[in-house]
Design a protein around this motif. Structure first.
Motif, short mmCIF file in Angstrom:
data_model
loop_
_atom_site.label_atom_id
_atom_site.label_comp_id
_atom_site.label_asym_id
_atom_site.label_seq_id
_atom_site.Cartn_x
_atom_site.Cartn_y
_atom_site.Cartn_z
N ASP A 122 14.36 46.40 -46.97
CA ASP A 122 13.84 46.25 -48.33
C ASP A 122 13.37 47.59 -48.87
OD1 ASP A 122 14.37 43.56 -48.26
OD2 ASP A 122 12.35 43.00 -47.61
N GLU A 123 13.44 47.73 -50.19
CA GLU A 123 13.10 48.99 -50.83
C GLU A 123 11.60 49.25 -50.84
OE1 GLU A 123 12.77 48.04 -55.55
OE2 GLU A 123 14.76 48.04 -54.68
N PRO A 124 11.17 50.51 -50.70
CA PRO A 124 9.76 50.88 -50.93
C PRO A 124 9.51 51.09 -52.42
CG PRO A 124 11.00 52.79 -50.17
CD PRO A 124 11.98 51.64 -50.24
N SER A 125 8.28 51.41 -52.76
CA SER A 125 7.90 51.71 -54.15
C SER A 125 7.50 53.17 -54.26
CB SER A 125 6.74 50.81 -54.60
OG SER A 125 7.12 49.44 -54.56
N GLN A 143 3.83 59.18 -54.23
CA GLN A 143 3.45 58.26 -53.17
C GLN A 143 4.57 57.26 -52.95
OE1 GLN A 143 0.58 55.24 -54.12
NE2 GLN A 143 -0.29 55.21 -52.07
N CYS A 144 5.10 57.23 -51.72
CA CYS A 144 6.11 56.25 -51.32
C CYS A 144 5.42 55.24 -50.42
CB CYS A 144 7.26 56.94 -50.59
SG CYS A 144 8.73 55.91 -50.41
N ILE A 145 5.48 53.97 -50.79
CA ILE A 145 4.67 52.95 -50.11
C ILE A 145 5.51 51.71 -49.84
CG2 ILE A 145 3.81 52.03 -52.31
CD1 ILE A 145 1.11 51.59 -50.89
N SER A 146 5.26 51.04 -48.70
CA SER A 146 6.03 49.86 -48.31
C SER A 146 5.19 48.96 -47.42
CB SER A 146 7.31 50.28 -47.58
OG SER A 146 8.01 49.16 -47.08
N SER A 147 5.54 47.68 -47.43
CA SER A 147 4.88 46.74 -46.52
C SER A 147 5.54 46.74 -45.14
CB SER A 147 4.93 45.32 -47.12
OG SER A 147 6.27 44.93 -47.35
N LEU A 148 6.73 47.36 -45.04
CA LEU A 148 7.38 47.49 -43.74
C LEU A 148 6.81 48.71 -43.01
CD1 LEU A 148 11.12 46.77 -44.62
CD2 LEU A 148 9.49 45.23 -43.55
N GLY A 149 6.69 48.62 -41.72
CA GLY A 149 6.07 49.69 -40.95
C GLY A 149 7.03 50.82 -40.62
N PHE A 150 7.61 51.44 -41.66
CA PHE A 150 8.54 52.55 -41.44
C PHE A 150 7.84 53.69 -40.69
CE2 PHE A 150 10.55 50.79 -45.43
CZ PHE A 150 11.70 50.33 -44.80
N ASP A 151 8.61 54.37 -39.85
CA ASP A 151 8.08 55.55 -39.17
C ASP A 151 8.11 56.77 -40.07
OD1 ASP A 151 7.66 54.21 -36.73
OD2 ASP A 151 9.78 54.43 -36.21
N ARG A 152 9.08 56.82 -41.01
CA ARG A 152 9.22 57.96 -41.89
C ARG A 152 9.60 57.52 -43.28
NH1 ARG A 152 13.04 62.22 -38.61
NH2 ARG A 152 11.74 62.53 -36.79
N PHE A 153 9.27 58.39 -44.24
CA PHE A 153 9.73 58.23 -45.62
C PHE A 153 10.48 59.49 -46.02
CE2 PHE A 153 6.17 55.21 -45.59
CZ PHE A 153 6.78 54.10 -46.16
N SER A 169 5.07 58.43 -41.85
CA SER A 169 4.28 57.47 -42.63
C SER A 169 2.87 57.38 -42.07
CB SER A 169 4.95 56.10 -42.61
OG SER A 169 4.86 55.52 -41.32
N GLN A 170 1.95 57.01 -42.94
CA GLN A 170 0.55 56.78 -42.58
C GLN A 170 0.18 55.34 -42.93
OE1 GLN A 170 -1.18 59.20 -41.05
NE2 GLN A 170 0.48 60.70 -41.28
N GLN A 171 -0.55 54.69 -42.03
CA GLN A 171 -0.92 53.30 -42.28
C GLN A 171 -2.10 53.26 -43.24
OE1 GLN A 171 -1.35 50.95 -38.76
NE2 GLN A 171 -1.56 49.03 -39.87
N LEU A 176 0.21 47.78 -45.33
CA LEU A 176 0.85 48.81 -46.15
C LEU A 176 0.97 50.13 -45.38
CD1 LEU A 176 -0.79 48.28 -49.67
CD2 LEU A 176 1.53 47.69 -48.96
N PHE A 177 2.12 50.80 -45.58
CA PHE A 177 2.39 52.11 -45.00
C PHE A 177 2.84 53.04 -46.12
CE2 PHE A 177 2.74 49.01 -41.72
CZ PHE A 177 2.27 49.61 -40.56
N GLN A 178 2.47 54.31 -46.03
CA GLN A 178 2.73 55.22 -47.15
C GLN A 178 2.91 56.65 -46.66
OE1 GLN A 178 -0.69 55.44 -49.69
NE2 GLN A 178 -1.99 56.34 -48.12
N ALA A 179 3.39 57.48 -47.60
CA ALA A 179 3.46 58.93 -47.40
C ALA A 179 3.24 59.59 -48.75
CB ALA A 179 4.81 59.34 -46.82
N HIS A 180 2.51 60.71 -48.75
CA HIS A 180 2.23 61.46 -49.98
C HIS A 180 3.01 62.77 -49.97
CE1 HIS A 180 -1.33 58.77 -49.99
NE2 HIS A 180 -1.17 58.84 -51.30
N PHE A 181 3.92 62.90 -50.93
CA PHE A 181 4.71 64.13 -51.07
C PHE A 181 4.06 64.98 -52.16
CE2 PHE A 181 7.49 60.86 -49.45
CZ PHE A 181 8.22 61.50 -48.46
N VAL A 182 3.48 66.11 -51.77
CA VAL A 182 2.78 66.99 -52.70
C VAL A 182 3.74 68.10 -53.12
CG1 VAL A 182 0.80 68.49 -53.06
CG2 VAL A 182 0.57 66.47 -51.61
N LEU A 183 4.04 68.16 -54.40
CA LEU A 183 4.89 69.22 -54.95
C LEU A 183 3.99 70.17 -55.73
CD1 LEU A 183 7.96 67.16 -56.22
CD2 LEU A 183 7.46 67.99 -53.93
#
Length: 567
Positions: A122-125, A143-153, A169-171, A176-183
């Motif tokens: 399923d797709e993340p947001s 911010q890429c976020i998902s309810s699936l416990g992905f290891d990476r985004f 990813s960070q829990q 919810l699991f997420q990652a923050h991409f800072v540009l």
């Protein structure tokens, strides 16, 4: 003569083929995929392999499958072959290489092609902060976020720049699991559409469905800022003009006062005997009144000049704030960013001379992690750690405070601790002494179940590579770092480390050092080329002489025939 010519031609062709094999000129094939490397589920894809015109058959190798995975004949009158996949599925995701067969033998393998399938989960947001419309030089966070416990985004920018970023990813919560991409400091290159995907570490070539598209618009400085700069410049010019006029008035007034004093002195000298006492008193009173008036005028003009200068300085300070000219500070660590446990390290933060305080931020803390005053007569501050400990490993940024306010934060500094676990082993195949252009494989292995291994080259080039670990057997985990077409830049010492993904800034002890020596091709090969060229030139000369003899023979026969007919 005709049999002789055929023999020479056959001999020349066979020599050409042998010298080609001797020179080892079978070129490495090129591999690519159309329409791209990231393919949605059930979509068609073609893998192309391009090699030599002499190629008779092309082979495709897929990592983990029986070799060859597929084989194809070259296209008609083309030096390439295509491997068609009608519908992309999980079985086709993976790592590919190709090679070909020619009369001279088998070529070496091509470079690696990683074919990724999307749509497996399923797709993340995807969200952006503070806004998708930003000004060049600003910083945004996706911010890429998902309810699936992905290891990476994975964050990907579509279009011609084809930028991509990968983060663990960070829990966030239990669900919810997420990652923050800072540009940081975005430019016009970041204009475009972004999407993110999720994947699991046990199969990094299978990604989720694409997230919602997110359009980023990066514009240059707004017209309001330009207008503010224009107004500020006009104000400064007016203030400077007023100050200049005031100075001119003061100079004229001083020059006039001096001239009047000289005139009065002369009159006193000329008419001293004729003047009466009363007249002298009157003139003295008038002179005193004039000097008093001039003194008052000087005081007024001096006060006016000071006031104008103060206004100019305040306006200049305000226009500096309006222009947003507070530079972003620079952050770095000494001796470097990977520090052995219990070893001292210093984090430096450098800003402008106007900075009155420096603040250090560590990811995971709300308040400043530390603060320091700038060093005497220097535009920087240092944050000293006497002994590197696990609590100091992490991600740092710094900023400063000046009379104009707080600056933006610096770029990211990742401070790594080494020595937390036992060391892995590093080995190389086929040899640590290789010739430029060859390929080597470095194996980093450990009995600990590290999630990832890092290979680092010491020295001026400071190259590094990171790979997920693969379980070799129940007691061994390893990663293979393939360095293709090595050059003189790869000369030096290599070490590898291992770490776990839940604490990526805490590494193992360094592996054994491995010295790589890359040399240029030996002179013997050049001698082979010279011999080959001489042989080719000799064969061409023989063929040319034979053709000349045949032509002369034909001409002579024709001439003799005509002579016989005349008789």
């Amino acid at each position: 003569m005709t049999p002789m010519l055929r023999m020479l031609l056959c001999f020349g062709l066979s020599m050409g083929r042998k010298t080609a094999v001797l020179a080892g000129i079978l070129q490495k094939p090129t591999i690519w995929a159309e329409p791209g490397l990231v393919i949605a589920q059930h979509m068609p894809v073609i893998i192309w392999c391009q090699g030599s015109w002499e190629a008779q058959e092309y082979y495709m190798h897929k990592e983990g499958s029986i070799d060859p995975w597929d084989r194809q004949f070259p296209l008609e009158q083309k030096n390439k072959a295509k491997f068609h996949i009608d519908e992309m599925s999980k079985d086709f995701a993976g790592i590919y290489k190709c090679y070909y067969k020619s009369p001279a033998g088998l070529s070496e393998h091509s470079d690696t092609l990683v074919l990724v399938l999307t749509g497996a989960y399923d797709e993340p947001s995807l969200y952006v902060w503070p806004s998708p419309a930003v000004t060049s030089g600003e910083c945004i966070t996706m911010q890429c976020i998902s309810s699936l416990g992905f290891d990476r985004f994975i964050l990907i920018q579509e279009g011609k720049y084809n930028l991509s970023w990968t983060l663990d990813s960070q829990q966030l919560t239990n669900m919810l699991f997420q990652a923050h991409f800072v540009l940081g400091s975005v430019t016009a290159n970041h204009n475009g559409t972004f999407r993110c995907y999720g994947c699991f570490m046990n199969n990094t070539q299978m990604w989720s469905t694409s997230s919602n598209p997110l359009d980023i618009q990066v514009s240059e400085s707004s017209a309001l800022q330009h207008e503010g700069h224009t107004i500020a410049n006009l104000i400064q010019m007016v203030v400077a003009a007023l100050a200049l006029v005031t100075l001119v008035v003061l100079l004229l007034e001083a020059w006039h006062s001096k001239r009047v004093e000289k005139h009065v002195t002369r009159r006193k000298t000329c008419y001293q005997n004729e003047s009466k006492l009363s007249d002298s008193s009157t003139k003295h009173g008038q002179t005193s009144q004039g000097e008093e008036a001039r003194t008052i005028a000087r005081l007024i003009m001096t006060l006016m000049l000071r006031m104008l200068l103060c206004i100019g300085l305040s306006v200049g300070h305000k226009t500096t704030l309006l222009a947003g000219s507070l530079p972003k500070p620079i952050i770095w660590a000494e001796p470097h960013s990977a520090i052995a446990i219990h070893t001292p390290v210093t984090i430096w933060c450098q800003g402008p001379w106007e900075a009155v305080e420096y603040l250090l931020y560590k990811e995971g803390n709300k308040d400043p992690w530390d603060r320091q005053l700038p060093l005497e007569q220097k535009n920087k501050a240092k944050f000293q750690f006497e002994r590197m400990l696990k609590g100091f490993a992490g991600i740092y940024k710094c900023y400063y405070r000046s009379p104009a306010g707080f600056s933006e934060r610096s770029d990211t500094l990742v401070l790594v601790l080494t020595g937390a676990y036992i060391q892995p082993s590093l080995s190389v195949w086929p040899s640590s002494a290789v010739t430029s252009g060859e390929s080597i494989t470095m194996q980093c292995s450990s009995s600990l179940g590290f999630d990832r291994f890092i290979l680092i080259q010491e020295g001026k080039h400071n190259l590094s590579w990171t790979l997920d670990s693969q379980q070799h057997d129940k007691m061994s985990f390893q990663a293979h770092f393939v360095l293709g077409s090595v050059t003189a830049n790869h000369n030096g010492t290599f070490r590898c480390y291992g770490y776990f993904k839940n604490v990526p800034q805490i590494w193992s002890t360094s592996s054994n050092p491995l010295d790589i020596f890359v040399s240029e091709p030996p002179a013997s090969q050049n001698q082979h080329h010279i011999v080959e060229n001489l042989l080719r030139m000799f064969m061409a000369a023989l063929v040319l002489v034979t053709l000349v003899i045949l032509l002369l023979e034909a001409w002579y026969c024709q001439k003799m025939g005509k002579y016989s007919i005349k008789k």
